[in-house]
Design an enzyme around this catalytic site. Structure first.
Site, PDB file in Angstrom:
ATOM      1  N   GLY A  33     -27.496 -32.858 -44.124  1.00 51.24           N
ATOM      2  CA  GLY A  33     -26.571 -33.954 -44.428  1.00 51.24           C
ATOM      3  C   GLY A  33     -26.486 -34.792 -43.159  1.00 51.24           C
ATOM      4  O   GLY A  33     -26.584 -34.242 -42.061  1.00 51.24           O
ATOM      5  N   ASP A  34     -26.339 -36.108 -43.306  1.00 54.51           N
ATOM      6  CA  ASP A  34     -26.519 -36.974 -42.127  1.00 54.51           C
ATOM      7  C   ASP A  34     -25.603 -36.613 -40.957  1.00 54.51           C
ATOM      8  O   ASP A  34     -26.063 -36.374 -39.837  1.00 54.51           O
ATOM      9  CB  ASP A  34     -26.410 -38.455 -42.515  1.00 54.51           C
ATOM     10  N   ARG A 107     -24.308 -33.485 -56.406  1.00 54.19           N
ATOM     11  CA  ARG A 107     -23.249 -33.560 -55.391  1.00 54.19           C
ATOM     12  C   ARG A 107     -21.976 -34.212 -55.920  1.00 54.19           C
ATOM     13  O   ARG A 107     -21.017 -34.360 -55.178  1.00 54.19           O
ATOM     14  CB  ARG A 107     -23.751 -34.320 -54.153  1.00 54.19           C
ATOM     15  N   ASN A 169     -25.145 -46.223 -42.638  1.00 54.56           N
ATOM     16  CA  ASN A 169     -26.056 -45.432 -43.489  1.00 54.56           C
ATOM     17  C   ASN A 169     -25.866 -45.749 -44.972  1.00 54.56           C
ATOM     18  O   ASN A 169     -25.561 -44.854 -45.781  1.00 54.56           O
ATOM     19  CB  ASN A 169     -25.793 -43.942 -43.242  1.00 54.56           C
ATOM     20  N   ARG A 171     -26.222 -46.083 -48.630  1.00 54.82           N
ATOM     21  CA  ARG A 171     -27.034 -45.484 -49.699  1.00 54.82           C
ATOM     22  C   ARG A 171     -26.515 -46.051 -51.017  1.00 54.82           C
ATOM     23  O   ARG A 171     -25.492 -45.584 -51.540  1.00 54.82           O
ATOM     24  CB  ARG A 171     -26.889 -43.955 -49.702  1.00 54.82           C
ATOM     25  N   GLY A 231     -36.667 -48.291 -37.111  1.00 57.47           N
ATOM     26  CA  GLY A 231     -37.910 -47.538 -37.303  1.00 57.47           C
ATOM     27  C   GLY A 231     -38.779 -47.597 -36.050  1.00 57.47           C
ATOM     28  O   GLY A 231     -38.320 -47.292 -34.953  1.00 57.47           O
ATOM     29  N   ALA A 232     -40.050 -48.014 -36.236  1.00 57.41           N
ATOM     30  CA  ALA A 232     -40.973 -48.091 -35.100  1.00 57.41           C
ATOM     31  C   ALA A 232     -40.722 -49.323 -34.230  1.00 57.41           C
ATOM     32  O   ALA A 232     -41.323 -49.472 -33.164  1.00 57.41           O
ATOM     33  CB  ALA A 232     -42.410 -48.099 -35.609  1.00 57.41           C
ATOM     34  N   GLY A 261     -32.858 -41.201 -37.977  1.00 57.89           N
ATOM     35  CA  GLY A 261     -31.657 -41.925 -37.548  1.00 57.89           C
ATOM     36  C   GLY A 261     -30.537 -40.982 -37.121  1.00 57.89           C
ATOM     37  O   GLY A 261     -29.820 -41.251 -36.146  1.00 57.89           O
ATOM     38  N   ASP A 262     -30.395 -39.863 -37.819  1.00 56.89           N
ATOM     39  CA  ASP A 262     -29.335 -38.890 -37.487  1.00 56.89           C
ATOM     40  C   ASP A 262     -29.583 -38.295 -36.097  1.00 56.89           C
ATOM     41  O   ASP A 262     -28.648 -38.100 -35.304  1.00 56.89           O
ATOM     42  CB  ASP A 262     -29.296 -37.744 -38.500  1.00 56.89           C
TER      43      ASP A 262
HETATM   44  N1  LIG Z   1     -42.620 -44.725 -37.248  1.00 60.32           N
HETATM   45  C1  LIG Z   1     -41.922 -44.492 -36.128  1.00 60.32           C
HETATM   46  N2  LIG Z   1     -42.523 -44.543 -34.907  1.00 60.32           N
HETATM   47  C2  LIG Z   1     -41.810 -44.309 -33.784  1.00 60.32           C
HETATM   48  N3  LIG Z   1     -40.503 -44.039 -33.761  1.00 60.32           N
HETATM   49  C3  LIG Z   1     -39.855 -43.987 -34.931  1.00 60.32           C
HETATM   50  C4  LIG Z   1     -40.517 -44.195 -36.187  1.00 60.32           C
HETATM   51  N4  LIG Z   1     -39.606 -44.063 -37.186  1.00 60.32           N
HETATM   52  C5  LIG Z   1     -38.431 -43.776 -36.591  1.00 60.32           C
HETATM   53  N5  LIG Z   1     -38.566 -43.730 -35.238  1.00 60.32           N
HETATM   54  C6  LIG Z   1     -37.531 -43.438 -34.248  1.00 60.32           C
HETATM   55  O1  LIG Z   1     -36.354 -42.989 -34.932  1.00 60.32           O
HETATM   56  C7  LIG Z   1     -35.273 -43.915 -34.719  1.00 60.32           C
HETATM   57  C8  LIG Z   1     -34.445 -44.048 -35.978  1.00 60.32           C
HETATM   58  O2  LIG Z   1     -35.299 -44.373 -37.042  1.00 60.32           O
HETATM   59  P1  LIG Z   1     -34.875 -45.357 -38.226  1.00 60.32           P
HETATM   60  O3  LIG Z   1     -35.966 -45.236 -39.239  1.00 60.32           O
HETATM   61  O4  LIG Z   1     -34.587 -46.705 -37.702  1.00 60.32           O
HETATM   62  O5  LIG Z   1     -33.511 -44.709 -38.719  1.00 60.32           O
HETATM   63  P2  LIG Z   1     -33.074 -44.175 -40.157  1.00 60.32           P
HETATM   64  O6  LIG Z   1     -33.689 -42.808 -40.293  1.00 60.32           O
HETATM   65  O7  LIG Z   1     -31.592 -44.124 -40.086  1.00 60.32           O
HETATM   66  O8  LIG Z   1     -33.586 -45.175 -41.149  1.00 60.32           O
HETATM   67  C9  LIG Z   1     -35.938 -45.208 -34.278  1.00 60.32           C
HETATM   68  O9  LIG Z   1     -35.074 -45.995 -33.461  1.00 60.32           O
HETATM   69  C10 LIG Z   1     -37.138 -44.692 -33.482  1.00 60.32           C
HETATM   70  O10 LIG Z   1     -36.744 -44.310 -32.162  1.00 60.32           O
HETATM   71 MG   LIG Z   2     -29.992 -43.941 -41.135  1.00 63.86          MG
END
Ligand SMILES: Nc1ncnc2c1ncn2[C@@H]1O[C@H](COP(=O)(O)OP(=O)(O)O)[C@@H](O)[C@H]1O
Ligand SMILES: [Mg+2]
Length: 312
Positions: A33-34, A107, A169, A171, A231-232, A261-262
């Site tokens: 869970g987050d 849930r 977050n 959803r 993400g990246a 993200g967590d």
């Molecule tokens: N494809 C990826 N390549 C490199 N780092 C990643 C990648 N995906 C996630 N991360 C790392 O994880 C962190 C959180 O990912 P993100 O996808 O933004 O969050 P969430 O899981 O909440 O959607 C990013 O800031 C980065 O540091």
């Molecule tokens: Mg997230």
């Protein structure tokens, strides 16, 4: 612990029983869970330098007891796990189709939906706490009255110097409409010191054109520290140190981005709690999530979470 008045961290939200496929029709039972994932990595990082509690409501059934026992075994404070004899934990099952994962949830009736029903319990749980972490999932599962209880308890805690961190977050499946999200999330941002949104969630809900727009929207609500994950892509942040944009390190051998993200939140918050500046805390968050996405599942193996020195 610069800026945090007590050596206690509380993450509040829902943990669920997780059934992860291990081949054929076999599943391995876990818990995830987050806010729980964040609490777990925070606890591993802070170790004996702070108490880390996971606050929630679970059942009195054997599965709920196993969850509480596993938390205690991993060093978390379980005193804020309220027990509800009428209800049980929620459950989700992961289905694998090649490398694609889909999630099926049970849930709707979980005990966690009632975690903010009792204002006195919230006041006790948040007393003498340096940092409270919650998410939009914590908020989404609550009734309107419970949301107000939680807002009031957070406001009271902040008057005692407690800092609040919040990851929206978003959803959509947990909310009745975009309107409900738009009416609810800003009220929680107004009691937030550190916001930890993800750009894709925010863009989907608010049509933000870029991460900068998320910074602007959240700082306009009074949030002093905003950290936008992407993400990246680079993490963009605004804090008392000004604005910054920090590229993640290249990550080889990504296996499962669940919980990225967590884990980032845990790395960031642990570093801030130990006195590191926001920029350094982003780097620690990125390092933590880089490790998590190289492993299957949302949590690192116990004992393998990198320790971080405190800043005097
Ligand atoms: N494809 C990826 N390549 C490199 N780092 C990643 C990648 N995906 C996630 N991360 C790392 O994880 C962190 C959180 O990912 P993100 O996808 O933004 O969050 P969430 O899981 O909440 O959607 C990013 O800031 C980065 O540091
Ligand atoms: Mg997230």
């Amino acid at each position: 612990m610069t800026g945090f008045p007590f050596a206690r961290v509380v993450a509040i939200g829902e943990a669920m029983v997780e059934m992860a496929p291990i081949g054929g029709d076999q599943y391995r039972r876990g818990f995830a869970g987050d806010t729980f994932n964040t609490a777990w990595h925070l606890s591993q990082t802070l170790a004996d330098r702070a108490t880390t509690a996971f606050a929630s409501r679970i059942g009195t059934d054997p599965l709920s007891s196993d969850f509480a026992a596993s938390l205690a075994a991993d060093g978390l404070d379980t005193s804020a796990l309220a027990r509800d004899p009428q209800r049980t934990m929620g459950l989700y099952l992961i289905e694998l189709d090649g490398v694609e994962r889909s999630f099926h949830y049970w849930r709707g009736q979980s005990a966690a939906r009632h975690l903010a029903d009792d204002p006195e319990w919230l006041a006790q749980t948040f007393a003498d706490t340096g940092l409270i972490h919650l998410s939009g999932i914590t908020v989404a599962i609550l009734s309107a009255t419970a949301r107000q209880n939680l807002l009031d308890a957070l406001a009271t805690a902040r008057r005692h110097g407690t800092k609040v961190s919040f990851d929206p977050n978003i959803r959509p499946a947990l909310w009745s409409s975009v309107t409900e999200v738009r009416e609810t999330i800003p009220a929680f941002l107004e009691v937030t010191d550190i916001a930890l949104p993800s750009f894709d969630d925010e863009q989907a809900n608010w049509q933000d054109p870029d991460p900068q727009a998320v910074l602007d929207r959240m700082s306009a609500l009074g949030v002093r520290e905003v950290v936008v994950k992407n993400g990246a892509g680079p993490v963009v942040l605004r804090s008392d140190d000004g604005d910054d944009s920090i590229d993640p390190p290249p990550v080889e051998g990504i296996r499962d981005t669940t919980g990225a993200g967590d884990a980032f939140n845990a790395g960031y918050l642990a570093a801030r709690f130990l006195g590191h500046a926001p920029g350094a805390a982003v780097r620690h968050g990125q390092a933590m999530s880089a490790e998590v996405i190289r492993h299957l599942g949302a949590r690192l193996p116990a004992g393998s979470v990198p320790r971080l020195p405190a800043v005097d």
